[in-house]
Scaffold this motif. Structure first.
Motif, PDB file in Angstrom:
ATOM      1  N   ARG A 128       6.472  12.879 -39.532  1.00 54.31           N
ATOM      2  CA  ARG A 128       7.094  13.764 -40.514  1.00 54.31           C
ATOM      3  C   ARG A 128       6.543  13.471 -41.910  1.00 54.31           C
ATOM      4  O   ARG A 128       6.123  12.355 -42.200  1.00 54.31           O
ATOM      5  N   LYS A 170       8.028   8.701 -46.100  1.00 51.43           N
ATOM      6  CA  LYS A 170       7.736   7.408 -45.482  1.00 51.43           C
ATOM      7  C   LYS A 170       8.597   6.298 -46.090  1.00 51.43           C
ATOM      8  O   LYS A 170       9.206   5.493 -45.367  1.00 51.43           O
ATOM      9  N   SER A 172      11.431   6.573 -47.738  1.00 50.03           N
ATOM     10  CA  SER A 172      12.844   6.793 -47.420  1.00 50.03           C
ATOM     11  C   SER A 172      13.176   6.304 -46.016  1.00 50.03           C
ATOM     12  O   SER A 172      14.211   5.654 -45.797  1.00 50.03           O
ATOM     13  N   GLU A 173      12.298   6.604 -45.068  1.00 48.17           N
ATOM     14  CA  GLU A 173      12.521   6.137 -43.694  1.00 48.17           C
ATOM     15  C   GLU A 173      12.526   4.613 -43.637  1.00 48.17           C
ATOM     16  O   GLU A 173      13.355   4.007 -42.946  1.00 48.17           O
ATOM     17  N   ARG A 174      11.613   3.990 -44.382  1.00 45.89           N
ATOM     18  CA  ARG A 174      11.536   2.525 -44.385  1.00 45.89           C
ATOM     19  C   ARG A 174      12.751   1.908 -45.073  1.00 45.89           C
ATOM     20  O   ARG A 174      13.232   0.851 -44.648  1.00 45.89           O
ATOM     21  N   GLN A 176      15.730   3.096 -45.014  1.00 46.57           N
ATOM     22  CA  GLN A 176      16.820   3.185 -44.047  1.00 46.57           C
ATOM     23  C   GLN A 176      16.704   2.135 -42.954  1.00 46.57           C
ATOM     24  O   GLN A 176      17.700   1.681 -42.403  1.00 46.57           O
ATOM     25  N   GLN A 177      15.457   1.720 -42.657  1.00 47.60           N
ATOM     26  CA  GLN A 177      15.225   0.745 -41.598  1.00 47.60           C
ATOM     27  C   GLN A 177      15.182  -0.691 -42.113  1.00 47.60           C
ATOM     28  O   GLN A 177      15.082  -1.629 -41.322  1.00 47.60           O
TER      29      GLN A 177
END
Length: 269
Positions: A128, A170, A172-174, A176-177
């Motif tokens: 994405r 990218k 933002s996903e990181r 969250q993780q």
């Protein structure tokens, strides 16, 4: 311009992959750090340009069945890595091939590999954030960084607004993780975003984001990226701003500058 040896090697491998995939070259869009550095140079930062791989978005709408991509890459000395789309050469330098979800040939939320038959299943991974890059790009000449290598190819390179979108998604996903996988959060991604904000005029970024509006998937992810910057980079204490400063050896000038540039873009949009 301060260029690391790793970046010189990564550019060599990028050109190796482009040469190998010649018949599919029009489907490739250069994204990632090498595309960022094409637009920004060193951006007056005391941090050398550093990347250890090459990243491509593959536009499967124009992808031909033959020649088969995996076979081409293997003949050029690449072997598939553990993860889909990760192709590694003999020097352990990687080229990553990525496909956006709406072109991935599967609606499974857990699928990691794009389905592009007759190309082999693990040729490219689903990613994405690259949707705008498929429309916001331009042909440019990309040459070797090694003075002993005279190769040069014309290929599509994602525009600055498309790259800022990809970086935002990218990061933002990181974020969250981060609690369960802290090693995946790379401060360098935030610094690359700052390089773009610093090097590209706000009006040019506005025009880039406007170009994403012509396609529904690009429009949606572009709007998401803008909100990510609003939440995490519009103030000196924002998460993305602090990551960029960390990557620049805690440079105290970056937080206020980054926040001001983001605020200027948000006001202009």
């Amino acid at each position: 311009m301060s260029i690391s040896p790793e970046y010189v090697a990564a550019r060599r491998v990028l050109l190796d992959a482009v040469a190998a995939l010649g018949e599919h070259r029009d489907t490739l869009v250069l994204v990632g750090a090498q595309a960022v550095y094409h637009h920004t140079g060193d951006a007056d930062l005391n941090v050398p340009l550093l990347t250890t791989d090459a990243d491509f978005a593959v536009n499967t709408a124009n992808l031909q069945d033959s020649p088969e991509i995996g076979s081409l890459l293997r003949r050029a000395g690449f072997t598939p890595g553990v993860n889909p789309g990760h192709w590694v050469n003999t020097g352990d330098i990687a080229v990553d091939l990525m496909v956006v979800p709406h072109q991935a040939g599967t609606t499974s939320s857990t699928a990691r590999a794009a389905r592009m038959p007759p190309h082999e299943k693990l040729t490219a991974r689903i990613a994405r954030g690259l949707e705008p890059a498929l429309i916001d790009n331009a042909y440019v000449s990309i040459s070797a960084l090694d003075p002993n290598d005279d190769r040069e190819f014309r290929l599509r390179v994602a525009g600055p607004a498309a790259l800022l979108t990809a970086k935002a998604v990218k990061i933002s996903e990181r974020l969250q993780q981060a609690e369960r996988q802290p090693g995946r959060l790379q401060a360098k991604d935030a610094l690359d975003a700052f390089r773009l904000f610093q090097a590209i005029e706000t009006n040019d970024l506005v025009a880039g984001f406007a170009s994403h509006q012509v396609e529904s998937e690009a429009r949606a992810v572009s709007a998401e990226a803008i909100e990510i910057y609003r939440e995490h980079a519009a103030s000196p204490g924002g998460s993305i701003v602090r990551l960029a400063a960390t990557a620049a050896q805690d440079d105290p000038t970056i937080p206020p500058s980054f926040a001001a540039l983001v605020t200027a873009l948000l006001s202009a949009l």
